[in-house]
Motif scaffolding. Structure first.
Motif: not given
Length: 326
Positions: A203, A208, A211, A323-324
């Motif tokens: 993450c 993350n 979330r 991962k964002a």
């Protein structure tokens, strides 16, 4: 006609069971700790308690009866999801305090009490909304949650990745070989290091992970014998039925609160209890899965990270931990 011989219960037998209990004042102290951690101001006048929290005022009454086993608790203010989850855990602790355990259990640690401040930090920081995935562990480990108040809470992962740190008190009765020193503890819980390390790699940031997911322990108590040997809830020979009933109820409440869709039991025991809770709670649409426990003592667990990654992929869960985009 001979008289029937009366028998007397041996006092040694009556002391053969270990009972987890607190006095009225001890229970109220625990409530005060939770309320302080939640930032609740409480003013008592007569039998009315004015509880201020987030500009909302709730009024309730508290009546401590003379019977030490009959205590009417003042509920904490319920606003956010995190507050409600803490309230569920507080109710669970109240139910567990009078369970009679076998005499082999000499030490019982409850980090929801003595590490209430850091535990509340964890809940308030990372359980602020609904979660699709709930990871469920068994109970606190001696060098993880027992020290930090965070599930699988290996010291460095909690401090440096989850960014949680704070004062931790001590259990009322400590084994000299299992001292609680909080964030000053120099031991590392490998299970927690592996588990949180896996999600750190997946993450990038805790945000993350949380979330879509949340990490929770089924039972908040850690059990030890006179030699400081860890005794898991699965190994209990007495008091297990009542323990399971209380923990099952709390798990059901948390599942419903967070509107969980998938439960991942970390280890077979946690998976089994989750299955039973789902059935008992009438929650047929909840999927229950299992992830191998990261314990280094388990046979063939040397490559746990690779095995866990493969398992998450097989279960179709990796999509929740991407991962964002930067």
């Amino acid at each position: 006609m001979p008289r029937t011989k009366r028998t007397r219960v041996n006092s040694d037998e009556s002391r053969s069971a270990k009972k987890l209990k607190r006095s009225n004042s001890g229970t109220l102290d625990y409530m005060a700790q939770i309320q302080t951690a939640l930032g609740i101001k409480q003013n008592m006048e007569g039998n009315e308690n004015a509880v201020e929290h987030s500009s909302a005022v709730l009024t309730s009454t508290s009546n401590v009866k003379k019977d030490k086993d009959a205590i009417e608790h003042t509920p904490i203010a319920l606003g956010s999801i995190s507050d409600k989850l803490l309230s569920i855990e507080q109710e669970l602790c109240t139910k567990l305090q009078d369970i009679t355990f076998p005499s082999v259990i000499q030490y019982i640690y409850n980090p929801l009490e003595y590490a209430s401040e850091t535990h509340a930090m964890y809940v308030h920081k990372y359980c602020t909304g609904e979660k699709k995935v709930l990871f469920v562990g068994m109970n606190p480990g001696p060098w993880g949650m027992s020290q930090t108040g965070v599930p699988f809470g290996e010291i460095n992962m909690v401090r440096n990745w989850l960014k949680i740190c704070g004062p931790v008190k001590s259990p009322s009765k400590e084994h000299p070989d299992r001292k609680v020193t909080g964030f000053e503890c120099t031991r590392s819980e490998i299970s927690g290091l592996r588990l949180w390390g896996l999600f750190r790699n997946l993450c990038g940031s805790p945000e993350n992970f949380f979330r879509h997911a949340y990490m929770h322990n089924y039972c908040p108590l850690a059990f030890m014998d006179a030699r400081a040997r860890n005794i898991t809830p699965a190994e209990l020979k007495g008091g297990q039925k009542i323990l399971h009933e209380a923990c099952d109820k709390a798990l059901i409440d948390i599942i419903q609160l967070l509107k969980v869709e998938i439960i991942v039991g970390i280890g077979n025991y946690a998976e089994k209890r989750a299955q039973i809770a789902v059935q008992t709670g009438g929650l047929p649409n909840i999927q229950v899965m299992v992830l191998r426990h990261p314990s280094p003592r388990a046979v063939g667990n040397q490559n746990w990270n690779e095995t866990a990654m493969q398992r998450l992929d097989e279960l179709g869960l990796l999509k929740f931990f991407e991962k964002a985009d930067v």
